[in-house]
Write an enzyme that holds these catalytic residues in place. Structure first.
Site, PDB file in Angstrom:
ATOM      1  CB  ILE A  48      36.363  31.194  35.759  1.00 44.50           C
ATOM      2  CG1 ILE A  48      37.050  29.985  35.145  1.00 44.50           C
ATOM      3  CG2 ILE A  48      35.320  30.782  36.772  1.00 44.50           C
ATOM      4  CD1 ILE A  48      37.849  29.168  36.163  1.00 44.50           C
ATOM      5  CE  LYS A 106      46.104  33.940  37.390  1.00 47.62           C
ATOM      6  NZ  LYS A 106      46.398  32.707  36.627  1.00 47.62           N
ATOM      7  CB  VAL A 115      41.227  35.889  39.513  1.00 50.48           C
ATOM      8  CG1 VAL A 115      41.216  34.578  40.293  1.00 50.48           C
ATOM      9  CG2 VAL A 115      41.984  36.957  40.273  1.00 50.48           C
TER      10      VAL A 115
END
Ligand code: HSE
Length: 352
Positions: free
Chosen positions: A134, A203, A130
């Site tokens: 990040i 996600k 996901v």
């Protein structure tokens, strides 16, 4: 010991190998182990990768990896459910930690695989599944330990955000912008999963499973993609003082939990309105923390590969440290979505 096997030498697999070899000495210093990549599982043989400096590591039989007790960490970077599921399940059952970028696998089989990892006291980590580069899985897990998270919402697909940005800002046609996204290596092999919202759905199901504590089935989620977005839809958003984004959202909402993926109006004052190109942003709304936004490159070879290699480092350092992260295999029932307004192909999300 401390040998690593990478399954798949595609965009993310080759990126992970490159990032690992480039940082091998610092990884060894950080883990205190003589870690190295021992195998790369590929159906194509090494001649398909001319000039590759580590072609001696290519194998095409997974059992070589499974039966090698020196291999303690397996990085599954093949994608899709089969054969990835079989490889991951048998690796975990054999007491090897597994890291993966495979959102389809985690969204569909996450609860079961986390349970096996927990029983075997090894890690099952999926930070790269996901938001690309990040960090969101680890921080969300840590937030969950201290706070009640009521909502997670964001832009979770780099390809569609890139396309919408090009359509909105540069007046580009959908096909032209998609071609550019593919040329940049952002899109899935089959870009229909990106543009139809399926990738974002997988996600948000992973994040929703984490906050609800039960498996959220992607098939139960209201999912719309961006293929029908027109110039009129863009004009509508402009006239309202905002823009259009493919928003994936999970809201606890008492007894009516909602999970949705759709093109939505985003007001220009929202922190998500300025998230453009291949960037992703994930807003986590906690009872105590308030809104926290995670922002960065959500797709691309090296951002994703760096998340994979981070998970490898953590699995080497502390196998089993993901044991506290789990959700139940029972399916979480999802309520039908509620929208404040629908205009053309744009949804206006309640309280957003
Ligand atoms: N195709 C995906 C995206 C790759 O565009 O976000 C990262 O999961």
């Amino acid at each position: 010991m401390s040998k690593i096997a990478i399954l798949g030498h595609g965009v993310v697999g080759s990126g992970a190998a490159e990032v690992f070899f480039k940082n091998r000495e610092s990884i060894r210093a950080k883990t205190g182990q003589n870690a190295d990549i021992k195998y790369i599982l590929e159906v194509r043989d090494a001649s398909a990768f001319p000039g590759c400096s580590y072609s001696d590591k290519f194998v095409n039989d997974f059992d070589v990896i499974l039966n090698d007790s020196e291999v303690t960490v397996v990085a599954e970077l093949i994608g899709g459910v089969e054969p990835a599921y079989r490889f991951v399940k048998s690796s975990l059952s054999a007491g090897k930690s597994v890291v993966t970028s495979n959102k389809e696998l985690v969204a569909k089989k996450g609860a079961e695989l986390l349970k096996i990892a927990r029983e075997k006291n090894v890690s099952f980590a999926f930070e790269a599944s996901v938001g690309g580069g990040i960090p969101i899985i680890r921080p969300l897990h840590q937030c969950l330990a201290a706070d009640s998270i009521n909502e997670v919402a964001g832009i979770l697909n780099g390809t569609t955000n890139f396309i919408l940005t090009k359509m909105f800002r540069d007046g580009m046609a959908f096909e032209e912008a998609l071609k550019l996204a593919q040329d940049n290596g952002y899109a899935e092999r089959d870009p229909s999963d990106d543009v139809n919202g399926v990738d974002a759905c997988r996600k948000i199901c992973i994040l929703a499973s984490m906050i609800f504590g039960k498996q959220v089935n992607p098939d139960s989620v209201f999912t719309e993609g961006i293929t029908k977005i027109t110039r009129e839809d863009i004009s509508f958003c402009e006239s309202r003082g905002g823009t259009v984004k493919l928003i994936a959202r999970a809201v606890k909402n008492g007894d009516s939990p909602q999970v949705t993926v759709c093109p939505a109006f985003v007001h220009k004052d929202s922190q998500l309105a300025g998230v453009n190109d291949v960037y992703n942003a994930i807003m986590v709304r906690g009872e105590a923390t308030g809104d926290v936004v995670f922002y960065g490159k959500g797709a691309g070879k090296f951002p994703t590969a760096s998340a994979v290699v981070n998970d490898i480092v953590n699995a080497l350092k502390s196998p089993g440290e993901t044991g506290a992260l789990f959700w139940e295999e029972d399916e979480q029932p999802i309520s039908p979505p509620v929208f404040s307004e629908v205009c053309g192909n744009i949804r206006v999300l309640e309280g957003f």
